[in-house]
Design an enzyme around this catalytic site. Sequence first.
Site, PDB file in Angstrom:
ATOM      1  N   GLU A 174      28.608  39.223  44.296  1.00  0.00           N
ATOM      2  CA  GLU A 174      29.585  38.690  43.469  1.00  0.00           C
ATOM      3  C   GLU A 174      30.095  39.543  41.599  1.00  0.00           C
ATOM      4  OE1 GLU A 174      31.434  37.385  45.075  1.00  0.00           O
ATOM      5  OE2 GLU A 174      30.527  36.656  47.019  1.00  0.00           O
TER       6      GLU A 174
ATOM      7  N   ASP B 276      40.931  44.524  29.339  1.00  0.00           N
ATOM      8  CA  ASP B 276      42.211  44.700  29.791  1.00  0.00           C
ATOM      9  C   ASP B 276      42.361  43.311  29.995  1.00  0.00           C
ATOM     10  OD1 ASP B 276      42.308  47.702  30.403  1.00  0.00           O
ATOM     11  OD2 ASP B 276      41.144  47.513  32.078  1.00  0.00           O
TER      12      ASP B 276
ATOM     13  N   THR C 110      39.676  38.259  41.838  1.00  0.00           N
ATOM     14  CA  THR C 110      39.548  36.778  40.591  1.00  0.00           C
ATOM     15  C   THR C 110      39.583  37.530  39.400  1.00  0.00           C
ATOM     16  OG1 THR C 110      37.068  37.874  40.678  1.00  0.00           O
ATOM     17  CG2 THR C 110      37.933  35.862  42.008  1.00  0.00           C
TER      18      THR C 110
HETATM   19  N1  LIG Z   1      38.013  47.672  33.628  1.00  0.00           N
HETATM   20  C1  LIG Z   1      38.323  46.745  34.632  1.00  0.00           C
HETATM   21  N2  LIG Z   1      37.709  47.350  35.440  1.00  0.00           N
HETATM   22  C2  LIG Z   1      38.487  46.277  36.517  1.00  0.00           C
HETATM   23  C3  LIG Z   1      39.443  45.844  36.420  1.00  0.00           C
HETATM   24  N3  LIG Z   1      39.323  45.813  37.474  1.00  0.00           N
HETATM   25  C4  LIG Z   1      38.405  45.908  38.261  1.00  0.00           C
HETATM   26  N4  LIG Z   1      37.785  46.801  38.117  1.00  0.00           N
HETATM   27  C5  LIG Z   1      36.318  46.214  37.971  1.00  0.00           C
HETATM   28  O1  LIG Z   1      35.957  45.417  39.457  1.00  0.00           O
HETATM   29  C6  LIG Z   1      35.106  44.311  38.950  1.00  0.00           C
HETATM   30  C7  LIG Z   1      36.241  43.519  40.133  1.00  0.00           C
HETATM   31  O2  LIG Z   1      35.295  42.426  41.087  1.00  0.00           O
HETATM   32  P1  LIG Z   1      35.288  41.006  40.541  1.00  0.00           P
HETATM   33  O3  LIG Z   1      35.655  40.585  39.125  1.00  0.00           O
HETATM   34  O4  LIG Z   1      34.888  39.937  41.530  1.00  0.00           O
HETATM   35  O5  LIG Z   1      37.171  40.703  40.806  1.00  0.00           O
HETATM   36  P2  LIG Z   1      37.731  40.856  42.192  1.00  0.00           P
HETATM   37  O6  LIG Z   1      36.776  41.465  43.228  1.00  0.00           O
HETATM   38  O7  LIG Z   1      39.115  41.532  41.891  1.00  0.00           O
HETATM   39  O8  LIG Z   1      38.167  39.598  42.740  1.00  0.00           O
HETATM   40  C8  LIG Z   1      35.448  43.923  37.362  1.00  0.00           C
HETATM   41  O9  LIG Z   1      34.971  42.722  37.204  1.00  0.00           O
HETATM   42  C9  LIG Z   1      35.246  45.090  36.828  1.00  0.00           C
HETATM   43  O10 LIG Z   1      34.035  45.474  36.685  1.00  0.00           O
HETATM   44  C10 LIG Z   1      40.308  46.886  35.255  1.00  0.00           C
HETATM   45  O11 LIG Z   1      41.444  46.285  36.200  1.00  0.00           O
HETATM   46  N5  LIG Z   1      40.116  46.664  34.484  1.00  0.00           N
HETATM   47 MG   LIG Z   2      34.996  40.850  43.627  1.00  0.00          MG
END
Ligand SMILES: Nc1nc2c(ncn2[C@@H]2O[C@H](COP(=O)(O)OP(=O)(O)O)[C@@H](O)[C@H]2O)c(=O)[nH]1
Ligand SMILES: [Mg+2]
Length: 431
Positions: free
Chosen positions: A56, A373, A390
């Site tokens: 997660e 961001d 999320t």
């Molecule tokens: N800096 C940055 N990191 C991102 C972005 N989108 C995704 N990430 C990275 O990818 C992860 C996505 O996982 P999560 O937080 O679980 O969100 P979800 O998977 O989109 O529901 C984030 O925690 C970040 O580490 C973004 O727009 N900017």
């Molecule tokens: Mg995720």
Amino acid sequence: MAASVLFCAVWSTAVLLSEVGAEGGEFSPGQSAASLPLGAAAAERRYLLYDVNPPEGFNLRRDVYIRMASLIKTLRKSSDWVLVLPPWGRLYHWQSPDIHQVRIPWAEFFDLDSLNKNIPVIEYEDFLAESGGPFIDQVYVLQGYAEGWKEGTWEEKVDRRPCIDKLMYSEDKSGYYRGWFWGYEETRGINVTCLSVQGSASIIAPVLLKNTTARSVMLDRAENLLHDHYGGKDYWDTRRSMVFAQHLRIVGDEFRARLLQSNDKTDKTIFQEDWTKVKVKPSLPLGGPYLAVHLRRKDFIWGHREDVPSLRRAAEEIHSLLKKLKLKKVFIATDSDRQDLEELQKLIPEMVRYEPTWEELELYKDGGVAIIDQWICAHARYFIGTSVSTFSFRIHEEREILGFDPKTTYNRFCGDQEKNCEQPTHWKIVY
Ligand SMILES: Nc1nc2c(ncn2[C@@H]2O[C@H](COP(=O)(O)OP(=O)(O)O)[C@@H](O)[C@H]2O)c(=O)[nH]1
Ligand SMILES: [Mg+2]
């Protein structure tokens, strides 16, 4: 994630106790060297620790914190409990090379004073110092029910059951349990037990209060517990208390001022340091003169999800929004790989991104950069995110807290072939 949002279950003590009780004497108290007789233990501070399923990401973990805060509030009606903040690290998405990203305290990402105005929290290192050593008296590994649940017969319950999956803890020569304790290799669990749970966070409260005298209890796989009341006052109190760490807000604010002509005064986004003093906003904020976009890629496109757009389609939408909103600038937050970034650059030459230097990345880490961001997206005149991310949801909430018109917040891209492109739900803040 979807399921956890759907169930807004109400907790009933009476039902639970009888269910736990039905298991009979088999459900015995944790046998911990450090545990005290019930009467004495009640007078002492007890520690709740938790962890989440390793795959997660950061933003679901933030959601699980809200559920644990709710549980702490329930526990504290009976005795003195404190939440031990699980150190950050080893997250799948935090792949920046050469940066040590483990055992990261919460203070690097969130403002601890703000968290503490909601529930008492301490960092793991404080727990180690305070509780007298790297031992967790009782680890409960939470799991579902092997038999699942029959359609239409939802009930809240918790039972001691055999572990369904292979246990991620192993007993050492002295009979202590080793496992993943946020990278603290010397930490040991004294007892490990599997519990099947079905219901909201507070269903576990009677177990912690009555079935164990352990002073420190860790709930592993805590995401198995759902929200006590998603979107209610308690939910929002906790969410509002999750104020980003000041140093990250400052970086975001400087970026807004320098590259987006955005500041709190002209944007009318007045930030109040003490979240408990914030009430319904007297007027709507305007937001900075830019469109903000969250474009989730990587694992969201690998599965060819039909609700995630191609870059070409996303670029078309961005250009049409810029025109409609009479904006010139677009800030893009994304986890795109290099190839996608190059394509984006061609499709949207005017795009603005926050690109940390190596030194900045080392300082703020992937989690801090994600927060920067999100902070910039939260202050835009208009935001559009990615379906069921999320990361996007947390931006919605941040904008809700700032008081933005929901029309400027609850928007998402549609997939190229998507037929019913349902837009995100508006979760209205409750003060
Ligand atoms: N800096 C940055 N990191 C991102 C972005 N989108 C995704 N990430 C990275 O990818 C992860 C996505 O996982 P999560 O937080 O679980 O969100 P979800 O998977 O989109 O529901 C984030 O925690 C970040 O580490 C973004 O727009 N900017
Ligand atoms: Mg995720």
